[in-house]
Write a protein that holds these residues in place. Structure first.
Motif, short mmCIF file in Angstrom:
data_model
loop_
_atom_site.label_atom_id
_atom_site.label_comp_id
_atom_site.label_asym_id
_atom_site.label_seq_id
_atom_site.Cartn_x
_atom_site.Cartn_y
_atom_site.Cartn_z
N ASP A 89 45.29 40.96 43.79
CA ASP A 89 44.69 42.20 43.28
C ASP A 89 43.30 41.93 42.71
N PRO A 90 42.39 42.89 42.80
CA PRO A 90 41.09 42.75 42.10
C PRO A 90 41.32 42.59 40.60
N ALA A 91 40.64 41.64 40.00
CA ALA A 91 40.86 41.36 38.59
C ALA A 91 40.50 42.55 37.71
N GLY A 92 39.60 43.40 38.19
CA GLY A 92 39.21 44.57 37.42
C GLY A 92 40.32 45.58 37.23
N LEU A 93 41.41 45.46 38.00
CA LEU A 93 42.53 46.39 37.88
C LEU A 93 43.56 45.92 36.86
N LEU A 94 43.38 44.73 36.30
CA LEU A 94 44.33 44.22 35.32
C LEU A 94 44.16 44.94 33.99
#
Length: 242
Positions: free
Chosen positions: A132-137
């Motif tokens: 997953d893109p880290a920005g979605l964490l």
């Protein structure tokens, strides 16, 4: 020999001196907190240790090596890494890619794979999010990712700037539980900047109190708390410990 030593360090931004005459030694395996209100100089001091800022005065040594003139990459090779304020993860890259960035100076493929397994075991919330893109964490997951990235450098000394920033109390507790467990398992030395001194008291750490760039208190956090000097140092009351 101290793992990290600062001797009479001052740091300036042009004509403004943000940190004045700080002397500090950090031994292997210690937890040392830098605490103080906004503008106290905590982040500035960590950036100087990390080689991002050059001290205007004084000397910093890491594992016995003077750091003056060394690039951040050289400090990583000496065993130091910084988890910056706000985490500074790469939001468009995947979680796995962010972790891999922590190992970009390494060439020991087997060791990198071993450390990746270790990170995903100790920080299990990251494992199902690897692609997953880290920005979605979430904020807590991003803080764990930043810690995991630091572990991938194989650092012996990790400095962490405001690990509590923007997190709910339960998540803060979880982050500190993880840090303390990792310290034991990896024999890590931790240098942590926080606004509050309360966490330093809870974990019985050594504490350096900063206010307006000056050291206004130092010693074991619980001893300072017992002397009722921490509140005065933080808020600048008359009679605070020097």
């Amino acid at each position: 020999m101290s793992l990290l030593a600062l001797s009479d360090v001052s740091v300036s931004y042009g004509p403004l001196t943000a940190v004045r005459n700080v002397t500090l030694e950090v031994g292997q395996g210690e937890i040392v907190f830098l605490a103080g209100p906004n503008g106290a100089g905590k982040s500035t001091l960590l950036r100087a240790v990390a080689g991002v800022l050059a001290p205007s005065q004084g000397k910093i040594t890491l594992a016995g090596t003077p750091t003056a003139g060394l690039r951040s990459e050289a400090l990583v090779r000496l065993g130091f890494t910084l988890v910056p304020e706000g985490r500074e993860i790469f939001g468009s890259l995947s979680v796995a890619e962010n972790l891999a960035i922590g190992a970009y100076l390494r060439r020991d493929r087997d060791g990198i794979d071993e450390d990746m397994d270790f990170v995903l075991t100790e920080l299990p919330a990251l494992k199902p999010r690897l692609r997953d893109p880290a920005g979605l964490l979430s904020g807590g997951q991003q803080q764990m990712l930043a810690i995991g990235r630091a572990l991938m450098t194989r650092a012996s000394l990790i400095a962490i700037d405001e690990p509590s920033l923007g997190l709910a109390p339960k998540l803060i507790d979880q982050v500190y539980d993880i840090l303390l467990a990792l310290r034991e398992k990896r024999d890590l030395t931790l240098l942590i900047a926080e606004q509050s001194f309360l966490r330093a008291v809870e974990v019985d750490a050594r504490l350096l109190m900063l206010r307006s760039g000056h050291v206004v208190g130092s010693g074991k956090a619980r001893d300072l708390a017992a002397e009722r000097s921490l509140e005065g140092s933080f808020f600048g009351f008359e009679g605070a410990a020097a």
